[in-house]
Design an enzyme around this catalytic site. Structure first.
Site, mmCIF file in Angstrom:
data_model
loop_
_atom_site.group_PDB
_atom_site.id
_atom_site.type_symbol
_atom_site.label_atom_id
_atom_site.label_comp_id
_atom_site.label_asym_id
_atom_site.label_seq_id
_atom_site.Cartn_x
_atom_site.Cartn_y
_atom_site.Cartn_z
ATOM 1 N N TYR A 156 0.781 -1.364 0.001
ATOM 2 C CA TYR A 156 0.015 -0.138 0.071
ATOM 3 C C TYR A 156 1.071 1.085 -0.283
ATOM 4 C CZ TYR A 156 -5.130 0.174 0.022
ATOM 5 O OH TYR A 156 -6.350 0.052 -0.525
ATOM 6 N N GLU A 177 -0.488 4.886 -0.445
ATOM 7 C CA GLU A 177 -1.099 6.081 -0.604
ATOM 8 C C GLU A 177 -0.327 7.334 -0.260
ATOM 9 O OE1 GLU A 177 -4.585 6.149 1.943
ATOM 10 O OE2 GLU A 177 -5.887 4.726 0.548
ATOM 11 N N ASP A 181 -7.047 15.180 -23.591
ATOM 12 C CA ASP A 181 -7.068 13.560 -23.272
ATOM 13 C C ASP A 181 -6.341 13.004 -24.409
ATOM 14 O OD1 ASP A 181 -7.499 10.801 -23.069
ATOM 15 O OD2 ASP A 181 -9.608 11.260 -22.517
ATOM 16 N N THR A 194 -4.039 7.227 -21.630
ATOM 17 C CA THR A 194 -3.845 5.877 -21.002
ATOM 18 C C THR A 194 -2.351 5.594 -21.356
ATOM 19 O OG1 THR A 194 -4.597 5.157 -23.262
ATOM 20 C CG2 THR A 194 -6.143 5.230 -21.263
ATOM 21 N N LYS A 249 -2.507 2.013 -25.119
ATOM 22 C CA LYS A 249 -2.889 2.003 -26.473
ATOM 23 C C LYS A 249 -1.716 2.252 -27.187
ATOM 24 C CE LYS A 249 -7.263 4.336 -24.503
ATOM 25 N NZ LYS A 249 -8.476 3.494 -24.472
ATOM 26 N N ARG A 264 -1.879 -1.602 -18.820
ATOM 27 C CA ARG A 264 -3.249 -1.030 -18.689
ATOM 28 C C ARG A 264 -2.786 0.138 -17.625
ATOM 29 N NH1 ARG A 264 -6.415 -3.114 -21.830
ATOM 30 N NH2 ARG A 264 -8.090 -1.604 -21.387
#
Ligand code: PLP
Length: 478
Positions: free
Chosen positions: A64, A66, A241, A270, A273, A279
């Site tokens: 973890y 954060e 974007d 992203t 692509k 991903r």
């Protein structure tokens, strides 16, 4: 790309997985066979390198973390700090961005971070100052009411879905169309092209806080210098974007006014692509937006995925190599070959062609809906996705279009001749497909009949090309 070590690693990994849940191992094995044996023309997909894929299968997933690099809500994050910092550094260098945030889990998440950061930067800060508060912890309940009122009720202008925009660019049912007052710009009904004067007129009238440029299904380049001018004239924040075309920006196919990064206040993308990574998502920003973008996690995003950020670092390192520029140029050249292959055989393309990585084929001239065309093509081993064309009479579900992209097959090594042949094979399938009927005999938008023998013939012709350009050559799971 692949070697004997990769074969051994994957063979053994699948054995280990099969000892716990053999069906997962089998589906994983089958996915490779399916991807190897089909013409993948989905514009948003690609094939990541073994190095990228292997990076995702590690214990970096177990931590973890954060917060941000060096400033975490958990102890022991030094190695996550290393990989996140590397991903951000590669992203800054690759795109020439002042600031990069590598945590978003996907493109939609990156857009949510961007919305959050724009609202926080443009509204929250000034409102807190006016209320005499240093941060939100100082607010009274009445102050919160004021802040909520000002954070809400903001305006967003983006490209409409049927012109090629994305759901998150203000589409009504999406959160972006609900949390913002939204208006959309389209494309010219005759040419299918963006008309910047129309965008400017809409912006002057609507005066959005956020102007979004970028697309999922627009087969042309965008003049981001002009979009920034429009944003500046109306006092908007320009958000770009570039999820679809980030690989062409990274590979310097889009430069000057076509490179969004210097012009946008905030750029999202992203990584899976045309960029050919894992991903995931990224946010790039001008320095003044960095503090609010940094609060993406835990304010908007769940805990960062250490293994995926590590894979982003590897993929971005790959994209900084000279070979990636060659690849990106080939992606664009191949899209032209594919488009020319259709046009020379009489097919109709939205905007009449392409100058990026995608082609939008209007299948109505074959008497088909996009749904029928997509299914018939899949029977023949051609994997595409149906997509609305501007003012589509069949709507977003059945559609009249098929969206095609060249990033994946270019990774396999396809060039001009192969893409011309792909167009020829697709035309053969579409000409051999007729619309079907429902169970009551009424015309159907979904059922179809593909003439006997065509699927097998096309599969065989495709297999020859695919065998000449193997996916993960040398990777042997047997
Ligand atoms: N933005 C654009 C322009 C896209 O085309 C897509 C995906 O298709 C996204 C965002 C969402 O990306 P993801 O599926 O990673 O959330």
């Amino acid at each position: 790309m692949t070697d004997a070590r990769t074969s051994a690693i994957y063979r053994q990994a699948l054995e280990v997985i099969a000892e716990v849940e053999p069906r997962v191992a089998e589906a994983t094995r089958q996915e490779l066979a399916d991807q190897r044996g089909s013409l993948k023309l989905i514009a948003s997909e690609n094939y990541a390198s073994p190095a990228v894929l292997l990076t995702m299968g590690t214990w970096l997933s177990d931590k973890y973390a954060e917060g941000t690099v060096g400033h975490r809500f958990y102890a022991g994050c030094q190695n996550i700090d290393t990989v996140e910092a590397l991903a951000a550094e590669h992203a800054r260098e690759l795109f020439g961005a002042p600031y990069a945030y590598a945590q978003p889990h996907s493109g939609i998440d990156a857009n949510l971070v961007a919305f959050w950061s724009i609202l926080a930067h443009r509204i929250e800060g000034p409102t807190l100052a006016r209320l005499g508060a240093k941060n939100v912890n100082d607010l009274t309940e009445a102050d919160w009411e004021t802040l909520r009122g000002e954070l809400g009720n903001q305006r967003l202008l983006g490209m409409s879905l049927d012109a090629g925009g994305h759901l998150t660019h203000g589409f009504r049912p999406n959160i972006s169309g609900k949390m913002f007052h939204q208006q959309q710009y389209g494309t010219d009904p005759t040419t299918g092209l963006l008309d910047y004067d129309v965008v400017a007129a809409k912006a002057r009238e609507f005066r959005p806080l956020v102007l979004i440029a970028g697309y999922s299904a627009y087969p042309r380049r965008v003049d981001f210098a002009r979009m920034r001018e429009i944003a500046d004239e109306v006092g908007a924040t320009l958000m770009v974007d570039m999820a679809h075309f980030a690989g062409l920006v990274a590979g310097k196919v889009f430069t000057g006014d076509e490179d969004p990064v210097p012009f946008a206040h905030v750029t999202t993308t992203t990584t899976h692509k045309s960029l050919r990574g894992p991903r995931g998502g990224l946010v790039l920003a001008q320095e003044e937006y960095a503090p609010s973008v940094d609060r993406g996690c835990p304010m908007v995003l769940g805990g960062p995925l250490g293994h995926v950020m590590a894979a982003k670092a590897v993929a971005l390192a790959e994209a900084r190599r000279p070979e990636f520029r060659v690849y990106a140029q080939q992606v664009a050249d191949n899209a032209k070959s594919l488009a020319d292959g259709f046009l020379s055989r009489g097919a109709t393309l939205v905007t009449g062609g392409t100058d990026n990585h995608l082609v939008l084929l209007d299948v109505s001239s074959f008497g088909l809906t996009g749904r029928q065309a997509e299914s018939a093509l899949l029977d023949a081993g051609v994997v595409t996705n149906r997509n609305a064309v501007p003012a589509d009479p069949h709507g977003a579900w059945y559609t009249s279009g098929i969206r095609l992209g060249t990033p994946a097959l270019t990774t396999r090594g396809f060039g001009h001749d192969e893409f011309d042949r792909v167009a020829e094979l697709m035309i053969e399938v579409l000409r051999s497909t007729s619309p079907g009927t429902t169970s009551t005999g009424a015309p159907s938008k979904a059922t179809y009949r593909l003439a006997d023998g065509v699927a097998d013939r096309v599969r065989a012709a495709a297999a020859e090309m695919l065998d000449n350009h193997p996916l993960y050559p040398g990777l042997d799971l047997a």
